[in-house]
Design a protein around this motif. Structure first.
Motif, PDB file in Angstrom:
ATOM      1  N   LEU A 287     -41.267  -6.748 -28.441  1.00  0.00           N
ATOM      2  CA  LEU A 287     -40.447  -5.835 -27.638  1.00  0.00           C
ATOM      3  C   LEU A 287     -40.418  -6.232 -26.166  1.00  0.00           C
ATOM      4  CD1 LEU A 287     -41.589  -2.454 -29.237  1.00  0.00           C
ATOM      5  CD2 LEU A 287     -39.302  -3.460 -29.374  1.00  0.00           C
ATOM      6  N   GLY A 288     -41.131  -7.301 -25.830  1.00  0.00           N
ATOM      7  CA  GLY A 288     -41.168  -7.745 -24.448  1.00  0.00           C
ATOM      8  C   GLY A 288     -42.177  -7.005 -23.587  1.00  0.00           C
ATOM      9  N   ARG A 289     -43.030  -6.189 -24.182  1.00  0.00           N
ATOM     10  CA  ARG A 289     -44.040  -5.427 -23.421  1.00  0.00           C
ATOM     11  C   ARG A 289     -45.310  -6.267 -23.346  1.00  0.00           C
ATOM     12  NH1 ARG A 289     -43.272   0.171 -26.715  1.00  0.00           N
ATOM     13  NH2 ARG A 289     -45.229   0.747 -25.637  1.00  0.00           N
ATOM     14  N   ARG A 290     -45.238  -7.329 -22.558  1.00  0.00           N
ATOM     15  CA  ARG A 290     -46.241  -8.382 -22.557  1.00  0.00           C
ATOM     16  C   ARG A 290     -47.599  -7.925 -22.005  1.00  0.00           C
ATOM     17  NH1 ARG A 290     -44.545 -13.543 -22.600  1.00  0.00           N
ATOM     18  NH2 ARG A 290     -45.672 -14.134 -20.706  1.00  0.00           N
ATOM     19  N   THR A 291     -47.592  -7.099 -20.977  1.00  0.00           N
ATOM     20  CA  THR A 291     -48.863  -6.648 -20.395  1.00  0.00           C
ATOM     21  C   THR A 291     -49.657  -5.839 -21.419  1.00  0.00           C
ATOM     22  OG1 THR A 291     -47.892  -6.607 -18.192  1.00  0.00           O
ATOM     23  CG2 THR A 291     -49.929  -5.352 -18.520  1.00  0.00           C
TER      24      THR A 291
ATOM     25  N   SER B 251     -41.967 -16.315 -21.163  1.00  0.00           N
ATOM     26  CA  SER B 251     -41.666 -15.134 -21.990  1.00  0.00           C
ATOM     27  C   SER B 251     -40.902 -15.480 -23.249  1.00  0.00           C
ATOM     28  CB  SER B 251     -40.840 -14.113 -21.182  1.00  0.00           C
ATOM     29  OG  SER B 251     -39.615 -14.694 -20.798  1.00  0.00           O
ATOM     30  N   ALA B 252     -40.567 -16.768 -23.416  1.00  0.00           N
ATOM     31  CA  ALA B 252     -39.770 -17.168 -24.589  1.00  0.00           C
ATOM     32  C   ALA B 252     -40.620 -17.597 -25.762  1.00  0.00           C
ATOM     33  CB  ALA B 252     -38.844 -18.327 -24.195  1.00  0.00           C
ATOM     34  N   VAL B 253     -41.963 -17.635 -25.588  1.00  0.00           N
ATOM     35  CA  VAL B 253     -42.829 -18.175 -26.626  1.00  0.00           C
ATOM     36  C   VAL B 253     -42.985 -17.188 -27.786  1.00  0.00           C
ATOM     37  CG1 VAL B 253     -45.132 -19.018 -27.137  1.00  0.00           C
ATOM     38  CG2 VAL B 253     -44.093 -19.510 -24.920  1.00  0.00           C
ATOM     39  N   ASN B 254     -42.599 -17.619 -28.980  1.00  0.00           N
ATOM     40  CA  ASN B 254     -42.868 -16.860 -30.212  1.00  0.00           C
ATOM     41  C   ASN B 254     -42.475 -15.394 -30.115  1.00  0.00           C
ATOM     42  OD1 ASN B 254     -43.980 -19.058 -31.637  1.00  0.00           O
ATOM     43  ND2 ASN B 254     -45.936 -18.783 -30.611  1.00  0.00           N
ATOM     44  N   GLN B 255     -41.352 -15.124 -29.493  1.00  0.00           N
ATOM     45  CA  GLN B 255     -40.990 -13.736 -29.241  1.00  0.00           C
ATOM     46  C   GLN B 255     -40.696 -12.954 -30.517  1.00  0.00           C
ATOM     47  OE1 GLN B 255     -41.321 -12.870 -26.207  1.00  0.00           O
ATOM     48  NE2 GLN B 255     -40.491 -10.810 -26.114  1.00  0.00           N
ATOM     49  N   ASN B 256     -40.333 -13.633 -31.581  1.00  0.00           N
ATOM     50  CA  ASN B 256     -39.903 -12.922 -32.791  1.00  0.00           C
ATOM     51  C   ASN B 256     -40.908 -12.995 -33.926  1.00  0.00           C
ATOM     52  OD1 ASN B 256     -37.383 -12.097 -31.746  1.00  0.00           O
ATOM     53  ND2 ASN B 256     -36.651 -14.216 -31.973  1.00  0.00           N
ATOM     54  N   LYS B 257     -42.116 -13.431 -33.628  1.00  0.00           N
ATOM     55  CA  LYS B 257     -43.120 -13.532 -34.688  1.00  0.00           C
ATOM     56  C   LYS B 257     -43.796 -12.186 -34.913  1.00  0.00           C
ATOM     57  CE  LYS B 257     -42.553 -17.947 -35.268  1.00  0.00           C
ATOM     58  NZ  LYS B 257     -41.948 -18.440 -36.484  1.00  0.00           N
ATOM     59  N   CYS B 258     -44.239 -11.986 -36.153  1.00  0.00           N
ATOM     60  CA  CYS B 258     -44.963 -10.754 -36.473  1.00  0.00           C
ATOM     61  C   CYS B 258     -45.915 -11.051 -37.612  1.00  0.00           C
ATOM     62  CB  CYS B 258     -43.996  -9.654 -36.876  1.00  0.00           C
ATOM     63  SG  CYS B 258     -44.763  -8.056 -37.158  1.00  0.00           S
ATOM     64  N   PRO B 259     -47.176 -10.624 -37.517  1.00  0.00           N
ATOM     65  CA  PRO B 259     -48.143 -10.963 -38.551  1.00  0.00           C
ATOM     66  C   PRO B 259     -48.066 -10.036 -39.738  1.00  0.00           C
ATOM     67  CG  PRO B 259     -49.198  -9.602 -36.924  1.00  0.00           C
ATOM     68  CD  PRO B 259     -47.761  -9.775 -36.483  1.00  0.00           C
ATOM     69  N   LYS B 260     -48.714 -10.452 -40.795  1.00  0.00           N
ATOM     70  CA  LYS B 260     -48.919  -9.596 -41.959  1.00  0.00           C
ATOM     71  C   LYS B 260     -50.405  -9.341 -42.076  1.00  0.00           C
ATOM     72  CE  LYS B 260     -48.257  -9.333 -46.952  1.00  0.00           C
ATOM     73  NZ  LYS B 260     -49.642  -9.316 -47.376  1.00  0.00           N
ATOM     74  N   PRO B 261     -50.889  -8.166 -41.618  1.00  0.00           N
ATOM     75  CA  PRO B 261     -52.326  -7.950 -41.537  1.00  0.00           C
ATOM     76  C   PRO B 261     -53.073  -8.113 -42.841  1.00  0.00           C
ATOM     77  CG  PRO B 261     -51.132  -6.186 -40.424  1.00  0.00           C
ATOM     78  CD  PRO B 261     -50.127  -7.038 -41.117  1.00  0.00           C
ATOM     79  N   GLY B 262     -52.463  -7.805 -43.945  1.00  0.00           N
ATOM     80  CA  GLY B 262     -53.160  -7.922 -45.221  1.00  0.00           C
ATOM     81  C   GLY B 262     -53.568  -9.333 -45.542  1.00  0.00           C
ATOM     82  N   GLU B 263     -53.014 -10.314 -44.796  1.00  0.00           N
ATOM     83  CA  GLU B 263     -53.360 -11.718 -45.006  1.00  0.00           C
ATOM     84  C   GLU B 263     -54.170 -12.247 -43.825  1.00  0.00           C
ATOM     85  OE1 GLU B 263     -52.474 -13.161 -47.696  1.00  0.00           O
ATOM     86  OE2 GLU B 263     -51.089 -11.695 -48.490  1.00  0.00           O
TER      87      GLU B 263
END
Length: 443
Positions: free
Chosen positions: A389-393, A428-440
């Protein structure tokens, strides 16, 4: 003369194939766990001396059974008085008549099933159940088990001694439980095997992510249990567990890079996944579903988790994953086995299908409930959603919290990279659209 490497390989193969059968039968006849284990270890020690000189026997199981049986007879005879009790005479007679050829003793499968149920008895602490199963059913040495769980050999030895004493002193029966307890007790065995697998698959407190021998033993023992549960109501869920293990294990070569650093599920080279393992897992999952339908038994927790894994493992790329189905499966799983970890996994699946705001909305009540305090994947998942979401801090703060809680050096290094990416001044362009899968893990 036979080469030492060839002999060692033959002994390792014989240990995997024959340990549970021989140990279980000796325990059934003698009622003495330590005697049974010691006599089998004596047989393996004898093999190390004899096989290089005389050659590896064609029927290794029969050879080991003969030596272990004779060793047990010698020890019982030397320990008994001239006026032996009738029970001692009966034990010696049964040992002397014990078939040596694998497959010729009709009680052998029952013996192994008794052994597994006894090792996993709920009266024993969970860590003792795992250790005793590895020692007695899988045939690992005390030193190997100690290394797997990062404790000293002396500590593990004491743990095993206490477990055997508990079985003896509490009168825990060496038997398959009665019908009314079968379902509950089998569920406990499956939980032990899955815990064993997970300990090897995402090793805690270790410098490497995977401890392959522990993973392989969990898979092998699950295969054995399925054979022993043939035609039972518990068979479909055991098959579902094996499918789940194989789906995860199929990614083993891609979970870390050449430097030993974590590679997330999204970034793994799917062309390097073990396609044979995936195909077997898919077939097993279909078998479990069909058996469940024929026996009017709904899918259990392991079958549902395997179905979730199948969504990931059959997608040609991360973006093609059907996260709507993944979220629905987690919802079903949460209904039959409510857990905050399952809710966290569902939140991530919802985020991937409906957007990060939807996922954060589901994570907020989990934070308020504090049920996952100390679980590093909660702040890790939240951090990734905030970053997207761009909320980097805010993301940086959550990554820092996750890194402090991470159980292994591999995971801490991965989170350190995320910290660097969200640090003030980082692109701010690094891996902006990645999201983990916690179960893994973070994968």
């Amino acid at each position: 003369m036979t080469g030492q490497v060839e002999v060692q390989t033959a002994i390792e193969m014989a240990s995997a194939a024959e340990t549970a059968r021989i140990t279980a039968t000796l325990i059934r006849i003698t009622g003495d766990w330590s005697l049974a284990e010691d006599c089998l270890q004596d047989a393996f020690a004898r093999a190390l001396v004899d096989w290089p000189v005389r050659g590896i026997p064609t029927n290794r199981g029969a050879w080991l059974t003969t030596v272990a049986k004779n060793r047990a007879i010698d020890r019982l005879r030397s320990a008994a008085s001239e006026k032996r009790a009738m029970r001692e005479l009966a034990i010696l007679t049964e040992l002397e008549e014990l078939p040596e050829e694998p497959g010729t003793d009709p009680a052998a499968d029952d013996d192994r099933l008794r052994l597994i149920y006894t090792c996993c008895h709920p009266a024993l602490p969970l860590d003792a159940r795992v250790a005793l199963t590895l020692r007695t059913v899988a045939g690992l040495t005390t030193g190997e088990i100690a290394r797997a769980f990062l404790v000293s050999e002396a500590t593990m030895s004491k743990r095993l001694v206490r477990a055997r004493a508990k079985i003896r002193n509490s009168g825990i029966p060496y038997r398959v439980p009665p019908p009314e307890l079968i379902s509950e007790r089998t569920a406990g065995i499956l939980a032990v095997l899955y815990l064993m697998f997970n300990e090897g698959y995402s090793a805690t407190g270790d410098s490497t992510l995977i401890r392959e021998p522990l993973v392989r033993e969990a898979i092998r023992l699950t295969r054995l249990l399925i054979v022993l549960l043939d035609n039972s109501p518990q068979e479909p869920e055991a098959i579902g567990l094996l499918a789940l293990m194989l789906f995860h294990h199929a990614r083993r070569a891609t979970r870390t890079d050449a430097a030993g650093d974590l590679v997330t599920l999204e970034e793994q080279d799917r062309s390097s996944w073990d396609r044979a393992a995936i195909a077997e897992a898919m077939a097993l999952l279909a078998d479990a579903e069909q058996l469940g339908i024929s026996r009017r038994s709904p899918p259990g927790t392991y079958s549902l988790q395997a179905a979730i894994a199948a969504c990931h493992m059959t997608a040609p790329d991360a973006g093609s994953t059907d996260f709507g189905r993944v979220a629905a499966l987690y919802d079903h799983l949460g209904q039959i086995a409510p857990s905050p970890v399952i809710e966290l996994n569902r939140a991530v699946a919802v985020a991937m299908s409906q957007g990060p705001e939807a996922g954060l909305a589901l994570i907020e009540p989990l934070e308020r409930a504090r049920a996952l305090d100390g679980y590093y994947l909660l702040p890790a998942a939240k951090a990734d959603l905030l970053r997207r979401l761009g909320r980097r801090t805010e993301a940086h703060s959550e990554y820092q919290r996750a890194q402090e809680l991470a159980p292994s050096e591999v995971e801490r290094r991965y989170l350190g990279k995320r910290l660097a990416e969200t640090a003030p001044g980082a692109s701010s362009a690094v891996n902006q659209n990645k999201c983990p899968k916690p179960g893994e893990g973070e994968e």
